[in-house]
Enzyme design. Structure first.
Site, short mmCIF file in Angstrom:
data_model
loop_
_atom_site.label_atom_id
_atom_site.label_comp_id
_atom_site.label_asym_id
_atom_site.label_seq_id
_atom_site.Cartn_x
_atom_site.Cartn_y
_atom_site.Cartn_z
N ASP A 287 0.70 5.17 1.06
CA ASP A 287 -0.04 6.23 1.76
C ASP A 287 0.66 7.57 1.53
OD1 ASP A 287 -1.80 4.35 2.72
OD2 ASP A 287 -0.72 4.08 4.61
N ASP B 220 0.85 -1.19 0.00
CA ASP B 220 0.00 0.00 0.00
C ASP B 220 0.89 1.24 0.00
OD1 ASP B 220 -2.47 -1.47 0.28
OD2 ASP B 220 -1.83 -1.86 2.34
N ASP C 133 2.31 6.53 15.19
CA ASP C 133 2.43 5.57 16.29
C ASP C 133 3.86 5.10 16.55
OD1 ASP C 133 2.47 4.17 13.92
OD2 ASP C 133 0.65 3.02 14.32
#
Length: 447
Positions: free
Chosen positions: A67, A65, A148
């Site tokens: 982002d 993916d 995070d």
């Protein structure tokens, strides 16, 4: 590199790594991701690849993916792309759709501005510290602090192809260490799913969770009860269907997170070497092998396996306490166990229906007389139910393994062999021989 905690909201300072000193290349990126980056950049906005795609390339892995993060607001992003849709309530995101590929674009997140009562006007926390709403936009420095893990706070700049490393992510990769940005307990309370993400990254990337990031997890594991059941289903797919399901399961058990996800199964796994433990580990081993060799898997099979022994236990309880026969007790237990599990993880109907069929076929597979064996072979879920039976037989042995072996041979046999197998089976079981059909004459029509 020492990171500042969220209790001290000063922005992190980036270490800028020029193109010549890192391995991230446009050749390793999706063409559609590059289209998004360049359109944002050419329209006067900042545009970065961020998170897992940058991390994976640095680790020598192929990213799945891509982002993108930018200083453009969701509405400004939508104005640039006709194939854009805005999603999310907790934090607004833009999805740029290119056929089957979706490029997720997020606006830089910022710090909360609290009112006189200490609550943000645009963000909201629960009594446990969980972040419920978070539509706060800010700068790239603030965005980095809101991420995070240190390995996910590296930004690839399309303007000059450099990487901005805000939290020592490059060093964490070298150390093979999963570290939270900020105070671990605060970050876990904001979003308890971060505990699952820490475990998933450790298993997926063959890294370890740093001591300070690991310490609060066992204490805070009960906070998983505050996560919506629908969200946990997506997380379970990432945890167990990534090709490292067995390693992930062991870490979940180690940090007491597994019992928060599968409360009915966890008590049955306390004894090492039990049939329940063997079954779960074998299912995950087989699933990992299938995924890593490019074969298809279905979440229904894993959920069916994880709830099978709780189903058997509940069935026996209903038979003893309620005096029910096995058929009625089994069906009642099936509904009870499924209902309790859905309270924790919302299993979509397309999977829960398949789970029920796999379970119900376990009771039908021993009944093989006459046309039943042929009818079972034609059942849409026969193969999944047979694989399930075979695993049970390998773990439990005895009659169950003999039954599984019989079905293994029957599937591959030709028609003559199948008839012989069914006749032998009838003789072994002492079943009466089939009576030949009598050709009854049709009555003549009355004149």
């Amino acid at each position: 590199m020492r990171t500042k905690t969220l209790d001290n909201p000063a922005a992190l300072v980036a270490t800028v790594i020029p193109r010549a000193e890192h391995t991230v290349s446009r050749n390793s990126m999706s063409e559609n991701a590059l289209k998004v980056l360049y359109r944002l950049h050419n329209s006067g906005y900042q545009a970065y690849l961020v998170g897992g795609c940058v991390r994976d390339v640095l680790l020598g892995k192929e990213p799945k993916d891509f982002d993108v993060t930018t200083n453009a607001t969701p509405e400004q992003i939508k104005g640039l792309f006709r194939n854009c849709r805005l999603i999310g309530r907790r934090f607004r995101l833009a999805h740029i759709v290119f056929g089957r590929e979706i490029i997720e674009v997020a606006t830089f997140r910022g710090h909360h501005e609290n009112n006189d009562e200490g609550e943000s006007k645009v963000s909201k926390h629960s009594d446990h510290g969980q972040l419920l709403r978070d539509n706060v936009f800010g700068s790239i420095e603030e965005d980095a602090q809101r991420r995070d893990f240190t390995i996910n706070a590296m930004y690839y700049n399309i303007a000059d192809y450099s990487i901005s490393d805000f939290a020592g992510g490059m060093q964490a990769i070298k150390d093979k260490s999963i570290r939270l940005i900020g105070d671990p307990e605060t970050r876990y309370r904001e979003d308890p799913v971060r505990m699952l993400r820490a475990v998933r990254f450790a298993a997926k990337l063959d890294m370890h969770i740093s001591e300070e990031s690991a310490e609060p997890i066992k204490r805070l594991a009960p906070l998983m009860a505050n996560i919506p059941a629908a969200r946990l289903f997506e997380e379970i797919l990432k945890l167990l269907l990534s090709g490292q399901g067995l390693a992930t399961y062991k870490l979940l058990a180690e940090f007491h997170l597994f019992e928060a996800l599968f409360p009915q199964l966890a008590p049955l796994l306390l004894q090492p070497g039990s049939r329940e433990n063997q079954f779960v580990e074998q299912v995950l081993t087989n699933t990992d092998n299938r995924i890593n060799t490019g074969q298809r898997v279905t979440p229904a099979f894993i959920f069916a396996a994880f709830m099978w022994y709780p189903l058997e236990e509940r069935c026996q309880q209903l038979m003893v306490e309620g005096g029910l026969n096995h058929f009625d007790a089994f069906n009642l237990a099936l509904n009870d166990v499924m209902h309790r599990q859905i309270q924790r993880i919302m299993i979509p109907k397309r999977f829960s229906t398949a789970i029920r069929e796999i379970w119900q076929l376990q009771n039908r597979l021993p009944k093989r007389y006459g046309r039943r064996a042929y009818q079972l072979l034609e059942h849409p879920k026969f193969r999944a139910a047979y694989d399930f039976l075979l695993l049970r037989g390998q773990i439990e042995g005895g009659d169950l393994l003999e039954l599984a072996d019989w079905w293994t041979v029957f599937q591959e046999a030709d028609e003559a062999q199948r008839k012989t197998m069914l006749e032998v089976l009838r003789e072994q079981q002492g079943a009466p021989a089939r009576r030949p059909r009598r050709n009854r004459k049709k009555p003549k029509p009355k004149v």
